[in-house]
Design a protein around this motif. Structure first.
Motif, PDB file in Angstrom:
ATOM      1  N   LEU A  53       0.829  -1.203   0.000  1.00 13.83           N
ATOM      2  CA  LEU A  53       0.000   0.000   0.000  1.00 13.83           C
ATOM      3  C   LEU A  53       0.868   1.261   0.000  1.00 13.83           C
ATOM      4  CD1 LEU A  53      -2.740  -1.052   2.601  1.00 13.83           C
ATOM      5  CD2 LEU A  53      -2.905  -1.086   0.097  1.00 13.83           C
ATOM      6  N   LEU A  54       1.962   1.232   0.747  1.00 14.38           N
ATOM      7  CA  LEU A  54       2.886   2.365   0.796  1.00 14.38           C
ATOM      8  C   LEU A  54       3.475   2.632  -0.587  1.00 14.38           C
ATOM      9  CD1 LEU A  54       4.711   4.453   2.216  1.00 14.38           C
ATOM     10  CD2 LEU A  54       6.245   2.551   2.814  1.00 14.38           C
ATOM     11  N   HIS A  55       3.851   1.579  -1.280  1.00 12.01           N
ATOM     12  CA  HIS A  55       4.441   1.718  -2.616  1.00 12.01           C
ATOM     13  C   HIS A  55       3.481   2.459  -3.549  1.00 12.01           C
ATOM     14  CE1 HIS A  55       6.812  -0.489  -6.040  1.00 12.01           C
ATOM     15  NE2 HIS A  55       6.930   0.816  -6.082  1.00 12.01           N
ATOM     16  N   GLU A  56       2.242   2.024  -3.550  1.00 12.94           N
ATOM     17  CA  GLU A  56       1.251   2.653  -4.447  1.00 12.94           C
ATOM     18  C   GLU A  56       0.968   4.087  -4.019  1.00 12.94           C
ATOM     19  OE1 GLU A  56      -1.268   3.274  -7.573  1.00 12.94           O
ATOM     20  OE2 GLU A  56       0.161   1.626  -7.248  1.00 12.94           O
ATOM     21  N   ALA A  57       0.868   4.323  -2.718  1.00  8.71           N
ATOM     22  CA  ALA A  57       0.589   5.684  -2.232  1.00  8.71           C
ATOM     23  C   ALA A  57       1.710   6.648  -2.624  1.00  8.71           C
ATOM     24  CB  ALA A  57       0.399   5.665  -0.715  1.00  8.71           C
ATOM     25  N   LEU A  58       2.956   6.213  -2.507  1.00  4.72           N
ATOM     26  CA  LEU A  58       4.089   7.068  -2.883  1.00  4.72           C
ATOM     27  C   LEU A  58       4.074   7.372  -4.376  1.00  4.72           C
ATOM     28  CD1 LEU A  58       6.963   5.502  -0.738  1.00  4.72           C
ATOM     29  CD2 LEU A  58       5.900   7.749  -0.428  1.00  4.72           C
ATOM     30  N   ARG A  59       3.716   6.401  -5.193  1.00 10.87           N
ATOM     31  CA  ARG A  59       3.644   6.638  -6.637  1.00 10.87           C
ATOM     32  C   ARG A  59       2.572   7.672  -6.963  1.00 10.87           C
ATOM     33  NH1 ARG A  59       5.802   2.946 -10.239  1.00 10.87           N
ATOM     34  NH2 ARG A  59       3.982   3.054 -11.609  1.00 10.87           N
ATOM     35  N   ARG A  60       1.486   7.620  -6.229  1.00  6.87           N
ATOM     36  CA  ARG A  60       0.405   8.574  -6.490  1.00  6.87           C
ATOM     37  C   ARG A  60       0.761   9.973  -6.005  1.00  6.87           C
ATOM     38  NH1 ARG A  60      -5.290   5.548  -6.616  1.00  6.87           N
ATOM     39  NH2 ARG A  60      -4.544   3.582  -7.491  1.00  6.87           N
ATOM     40  N   ARG A  61       1.535  10.055  -4.938  1.00 11.96           N
ATOM     41  CA  ARG A  61       1.890  11.367  -4.399  1.00 11.96           C
ATOM     42  C   ARG A  61       3.075  11.990  -5.134  1.00 11.96           C
ATOM     43  NH1 ARG A  61      -0.057  15.742  -1.583  1.00 11.96           N
ATOM     44  NH2 ARG A  61       1.686  16.838  -0.579  1.00 11.96           N
ATOM     45  N   LEU A  62       4.098  11.184  -5.393  1.00 10.13           N
ATOM     46  CA  LEU A  62       5.356  11.725  -5.929  1.00 10.13           C
ATOM     47  C   LEU A  62       5.509  11.534  -7.430  1.00 10.13           C
ATOM     48  CD1 LEU A  62       7.723  10.402  -3.114  1.00 10.13           C
ATOM     49  CD2 LEU A  62       6.639  12.660  -3.270  1.00 10.13           C
ATOM     50  N   GLY A  63       4.845  10.502  -7.991  1.00 12.59           N
ATOM     51  CA  GLY A  63       4.960  10.262  -9.422  1.00 12.59           C
ATOM     52  C   GLY A  63       5.319   8.810  -9.717  1.00 12.59           C
ATOM     53  N   THR A  64       5.099   8.413 -10.957  1.00 16.82           N
ATOM     54  CA  THR A  64       5.317   7.007 -11.333  1.00 16.82           C
ATOM     55  C   THR A  64       6.795   6.650 -11.454  1.00 16.82           C
ATOM     56  OG1 THR A  64       5.082   7.634 -13.658  1.00 16.82           O
ATOM     57  CG2 THR A  64       3.104   6.817 -12.523  1.00 16.82           C
ATOM     58  N   HIS A  65       7.687   7.634 -11.276  1.00 18.65           N
ATOM     59  CA  HIS A  65       9.120   7.308 -11.263  1.00 18.65           C
ATOM     60  C   HIS A  65       9.494   6.524 -10.007  1.00 18.65           C
ATOM     61  CE1 HIS A  65       8.832  10.936  -8.781  1.00 18.65           C
ATOM     62  NE2 HIS A  65       9.894  10.465  -8.140  1.00 18.65           N
ATOM     63  N   VAL A  66       8.626   6.569  -9.003  1.00 18.73           N
ATOM     64  CA  VAL A  66       8.907   5.867  -7.750  1.00 18.73           C
ATOM     65  C   VAL A  66       8.838   4.355  -8.000  1.00 18.73           C
ATOM     66  CG1 VAL A  66       8.050   5.340  -5.438  1.00 18.73           C
ATOM     67  CG2 VAL A  66       8.078   7.712  -6.257  1.00 18.73           C
ATOM     68  N   SER A  67       9.933   3.678  -7.704  1.00 21.41           N
ATOM     69  CA  SER A  67       9.950   2.218  -7.802  1.00 21.41           C
ATOM     70  C   SER A  67      10.802   1.658  -6.686  1.00 21.41           C
ATOM     71  CB  SER A  67      10.495   1.758  -9.159  1.00 21.41           C
ATOM     72  OG  SER A  67      11.834   2.191  -9.331  1.00 21.41           O
ATOM     73  N   GLN A  68      10.489   0.441  -6.287  1.00 19.74           N
ATOM     74  CA  GLN A  68      11.158  -0.150  -5.143  1.00 19.74           C
ATOM     75  C   GLN A  68      12.612  -0.475  -5.452  1.00 19.74           C
ATOM     76  OE1 GLN A  68       9.004  -3.265  -3.194  1.00 19.74           O
ATOM     77  NE2 GLN A  68      10.839  -4.195  -2.357  1.00 19.74           N
ATOM     78  N   LYS A  69      13.497  -0.145  -4.514  1.00 21.51           N
ATOM     79  CA  LYS A  69      14.918  -0.450  -4.641  1.00 21.51           C
ATOM     80  C   LYS A  69      15.412  -1.352  -3.519  1.00 21.51           C
ATOM     81  CE  LYS A  69      15.485   1.950  -8.332  1.00 21.51           C
ATOM     82  NZ  LYS A  69      15.704   1.224  -9.613  1.00 21.51           N
ATOM     83  N   GLY A  70      14.529  -1.802  -2.699  1.00 20.23           N
ATOM     84  CA  GLY A  70      14.895  -2.675  -1.588  1.00 20.23           C
ATOM     85  C   GLY A  70      13.862  -2.577  -0.491  1.00 20.23           C
ATOM     86  N   SER A  71      13.776  -3.618   0.326  1.00 17.52           N
ATOM     87  CA  SER A  71      12.797  -3.576   1.413  1.00 17.52           C
ATOM     88  C   SER A  71      13.169  -4.555   2.503  1.00 17.52           C
ATOM     89  CB  SER A  71      11.392  -3.901   0.891  1.00 17.52           C
ATOM     90  OG  SER A  71      11.304  -5.268   0.512  1.00 17.52           O
ATOM     91  N   LEU A  72      12.581  -4.342   3.657  1.00 12.35           N
ATOM     92  CA  LEU A  72      12.673  -5.271   4.775  1.00 12.35           C
ATOM     93  C   LEU A  72      11.300  -5.332   5.418  1.00 12.35           C
ATOM     94  CD1 LEU A  72      14.250  -6.996   6.899  1.00 12.35           C
ATOM     95  CD2 LEU A  72      14.546  -4.866   8.186  1.00 12.35           C
ATOM     96  N   ASN A  73      10.769  -6.539   5.532  1.00 11.14           N
ATOM     97  CA  ASN A  73       9.489  -6.727   6.211  1.00 11.14           C
ATOM     98  C   ASN A  73       9.743  -7.631   7.412  1.00 11.14           C
ATOM     99  OD1 ASN A  73       7.663  -5.340   4.287  1.00 11.14           O
ATOM    100  ND2 ASN A  73       8.483  -6.871   2.885  1.00 11.14           N
TER     101      ASN A  73
END
Length: 882
Positions: free
Chosen positions: A570-590
């Motif tokens: 959900l965070l990934h999609e929200a950031l793309r909507r706020r900042l732009g579609t250039h936002v893509s994941q470069k790493g994560s920890l869950n």
């Protein structure tokens, strides 16, 4: 006509009226028996109840159990379609007593249900009993009034049931239906018993003994009952049919297949329609229970079933994927009784379509090769094993599919040659891997993978399952056992433990075998793609291969991990909507306590960006939308709008996780977040609970990191913030809501006081006049220790003294924060006669400093030893010649 649905309902209602709890069918993938590939009878889910390992709140139960026999030691696949009563999928109706009633009630229940509720003529029924079971024979004679000729004593193991080499066992009694003398065959126990006249419809197992070492058998303290009646066989009797495939449910699927292919349901493709109908049921129910096509284990059995059906669809002239179009017909027949196939309809449909689309592209070429090679064989010839292997390796033909294709021609396959070709390919793969630069220590895992195969992962649908220890590794070596305290790596045949990948940490938990062994799992890692390795410590007993164990994931930890992983989507999609579609994941920890998410973003995120993103994610959480998993090709998923995750390697098929509603997102069919992901997730977005961003920072050029928490961790963070706010409000003696205003006022008040203090210090430092200056070498010199005056104010004070005309040289030392800060300044009269840089360097050496810099008329330096300020001034005086 009595429908299959009516039969199922009547059976369950009868036993419910007689004090039995109606228990839902267990999943087809057994959670409590690692020796079984699929649930194949009603007693599977009650195995631990019968052995006393598990207690349930009822002592009587009745079920309609979905069952599959298509792999392992129970495999009817080759016969499906060619006989009247072989199926890969079937339903088993049963009633069970766990130490409650025994033969004297089980037999009357069966007789009453059959002859009264189902109105089967008594003269059509006969029974068998174990030859030594006088009790059962006497009860049948009393209850049913059957003559001795229709109570047949069987001396063989056919009428004595065992759970295994040891454990519960006992005699059984089978009930047969007589189809009449128009059908060839004799009664059970006769030379003609293999005929089709007398058909077994129900088996009553009387569990009354405990089997020990060979030759030892003792009575059970609480004898139990386990029965099983095949719904399809029984439906054939009640519907006046002799063939299971003519009953209502299967006939409806056969007619659906005929309509879709345009082929007569009873014509030359009669067998193909039957194969499609049966395999559609098996495939649908397996997919709904979490099995997906693959090249290992249960997934491979499913693939074999589906590809066998697909070949028959191809034989009938279907040039487009067929099976997925028949799913609605199956749901109409069985969806009311098994709502899981309704819920999984989208997943089933997409999986069947994907599997058939992928296989169809290879099918024609493979069949062409098979026809060519088959033509070279004589009558009843044998296809070389290397050809069968080429069909498997190149065209995806399972061996049994090739055997089935040759069956109608009376030809067979050289199975030994096939297996030899398979072994040769494995050796080539091993050699190629050994030369790939992998660390030598990893050879161990390759050996184990080759020997044991892939681990079956059950963790998408359960956190607890039984398994068998296949291997124990200690200190980098495979061992036969490991004692208490040993650090081990354990491999099971199947596991609910998620192995670390895709940013999600590995599961922890417990692997236990009662008092024999207990292993505390500290981490789960994945080797060679699909070999799951449980890392832990032997806490009790002894870990060794062959142990049947209970694998239990730490539920609370897994729950928190799932919440953080789903929130990341959900965070990934929200950031793309706020900042732009250039936002893509470069790493994560869950992890269980937090999430860390790195994205491509060239500039820092503002406070407004973070607040909007946090609110957006929480809105999606409150929406409480179902999280749906689907199976697709990577290309199809991306075309639909799914995002591929950084660092993941994708095969031919991928899991696509969809969550949230968004009517505006037409490119994703109204789905908010759609991503390729193999991790575990919450069932609904509301299960995340709460989302709170903790920080945002830079990681590398063009990469920003967001750290956040969910659920309990988010609540704890808020509670701690509230506590600090309350403490601050108390210290300020205002209400919590008034804290920001009060703090702003205090900050402004401090700034004002600092300005006033600076002025006072400046006046104090410059107020000494001529009396404060001393003459050295013909120059008036002001040497002053200005105490806690901030270092930033020194130059201003020095200028003020020079402008006052009372000194030609000024040297000031500040001791703020315990350190010495030094400034030297020269007036016009001193230029050319003194050097400010030389003065500060001399002074700095006295306070432990080195160097100093500036211009000849103004320089500064410092040192750590503020307590030596007077020594610094003395050093400056000496440098001037004083």
């Amino acid at each position: 006509m009595t429908s299959s649905n009516d039969i199922r309902a009547t059976f369950l209602d009868y036993f419910a009226r007689n004090g039995h709890t109606v228990v839902e069918s267990s999943p087809l993938v057994p959670r409590n028996d690692p020796t079984l590939m699929f649930a194949n009878s009603g007693m599977v889910q009650f195995k631990n109840v019968f052995t006393g390992q598990e207690k349930r709140p009822y002592s009587r139960a009745t079920t309609a159990q979905k069952s599959v026999r298509a792999g392992g030691k129970h495999n009817d696949l080759d016969n499906v379609g060619y006989t009247a009563r072989h199926h890969t999928f079937f339903e088993m109706l049963g009633n069970f007593s766990f130490g409650d009633y025994f033969k004297d009630q089980a037999i009357p229940y069966a007789w009453e249900l059959l002859t009264k509720d189902f109105a089967i003529p008594k003269e059509k029924l006969l029974v068998t009993v174990y030859s030594e079971d006088d009790d059962a024979a006497a009860i049948w004679k009393k209850v049913a009034g059957l003559p001795e000729s229709r109570i047949i004593r069987i001396p063989t193991s056919d009428n004595f049931w065992r759970m295994g080499d040891t454990g519960p066992c006992g005699p059984c009694s089978e009930i047969f239906y007589d189809h009449g003398d128009r059908i060839p065959g004799g009664p059970p126990g006769s030379p003609d018993q293999d005929g089709d006249r007398f058909i077994e419809i129900w088996n009553l197992v009387f569990m009354q003994y405990e089997e020990g070492p060979p030759g030892t058998r003792v009575p059970l303290p609480r004898p139990s009952i386990d029965t099983g009646m095949g719904l399809e066989r029984f439906a054939a009797i009640l519907q006046g049919k002799h063939d299971n495939y003519d009953t209502d449910t299967l006939r409806a699927l056969i007619l659906a297949s005929a309509e879709a292919t345009g082929q007569d349901p009873d014509g030359r493709f009669r067998i193909s329609h039957r194969v499609v109908a049966d395999h559609l049921r098996a495939g649908t129910f397996l997919i709904a229970d979490g099995v997906l096509p693959s090249n290992e284990g249960r997934g491979y059995v499913l693939r074999r079933i589906l590809r066998r059906a697909m070949r028959h669809a191809h034989m009938m002239g279907s040039r487009e994927p067929l099976l997925h179009r028949l799913v609605p017909a199956l749901i109409r027949q069985m969806g009311a009784a098994y709502p899981e196939i309704v819920r999984a309809e989208a997943l089933v449909t997409e999986t069947l379509k994907l599997e058939e689309t992928r296989f169809r592209s290879l099918l024609e070429r493979g069949l062409g090769l098979l026809a060519e090679e088959s033509g070279k064989l004589g009558e009843h010839g044998t296809l070389p094993g290397e050809v069968a292997f080429r069909l498997y390796d190149t065209y995806g033909f399972p061996l049994d599919l090739t055997q089935d294709a040759l069956r109608s021609e009376g030809k067979s396959v050289d199975v030994a040659g096939f297996e030899a070709a398979m072994a040769e390919q494995r050796q080539r793969a091993r050699a190629a891997w050994a030369g790939s630069g992998e660390a030598a220590t990893e050879t161990l895992w390759f050996d184990l993978k080759e020997k044991l195969g892939a681990t079956e992962f059950l963790g998408y649908s359960t956190e607890t399952a039984e398994g068998e220890i296949l291997a124990v590794v200690r200190d980098g070596k495979v061992v036969e056992s490991a004692p208490v305290g040993a650090e081990v790596a354990v491999i099971l045949n199947q596991t609910p433990f998620y192995a670390e990948s895709g940013g999600q940490v590995g599961d922890t938990g417990l692997i236990s075998a009662g008092e024999a062994c207990r292993i505390v799992v500290k981490d789960t890692q994945k080797k060679l793609g699909d070999l799951f390795v449980h890392l832990g410590t032997v806490a009790h007993g002894e870990a060794k291969p062959g142990l049947a164990v209970q694998a239990e994931v730490d539920h609370a930890r897994r729950t928190n991990i799932r919440a953080h992983h789903s929130a990341t989507h959900l965070l990934h999609e929200a950031l793309r909507r706020r900042l732009g579609t250039h936002v893509s994941q470069k790493g994560s920890l869950n992890a269980p306590d937090r999430l860390r998410f790195d994205v491509s973003q060239p500039t820092p995120m503002t406070a407004e960006d973070l607040a909007w993103t946090e609110a957006e994610v929480n809105a999606r959480i409150r929406e409480n939308a179902e999280v749906v998993t689907r199976l697709m090709t990577p290309d199809a998923a991306v075309e639909l709008g799914a995002m591929a995750l950084f660092g993941e390697k994708y095969g031919d098929e991928v899991r696509v996780v969809a969550m949230g509603h968004d009517p505006a997102a037409t490119e994703k069919s109204g789905i908010y977040s759609l991503e390729l992901c193999g991790g575990t997730h919450v069932r609904r977005t509301g299960d995340i609970g709460l989302f709170k961003i903790v920080s945002e920072s830079a990681v590398a050029a063009g990469v920003r990191r967001v750290e956040a928490v969910t659920g309990e961790a988010a609540l704890k963070l808020i509670e701690e913030s509230d506590k600090r706010l309350a403490e601050t409000a108390a210290a300020l003696r205002v209400a919590p809501a008034e804290v920001p205003g009060r703090v702003a006022a205090l900050v402004e008040e401090r700034r004002k006081l600092e300005r006033e203090l600076a002025e006072l210090r400046k006046k104090l430092a410059t107020g000494g006049g001529a009396a404060a200056a001393e003459e050295i070498g013909g120059l008036r010199v002001a040497l002053r220790n200005v105490g806690e005056t901030p270092a930033r104010d020194l130059k201003g004070i020095a200028d003020a003294i020079l402008k006052g005309g009372t000194a030609d040289v000024v040297v000031l030392v500040s001791t703020a924060e315990g350190k010495a800060s030094i400034v030297a300044a020269l007036g016009e009269a001193a230029k050319g006669k003194a050097d400010a840089v030389a003065l500060v360097r001399a002074a700095a050496a006295a306070v432990g400093g080195k160097g100093g810099g500036g211009r000849p008329e103004m320089a500064q330096a410092g040192g750590p030893e503020g307590e030596k300020a007077d020594e610094a001034l003395a050093a400056a005086r000496a440098a001037l010649g004083g």
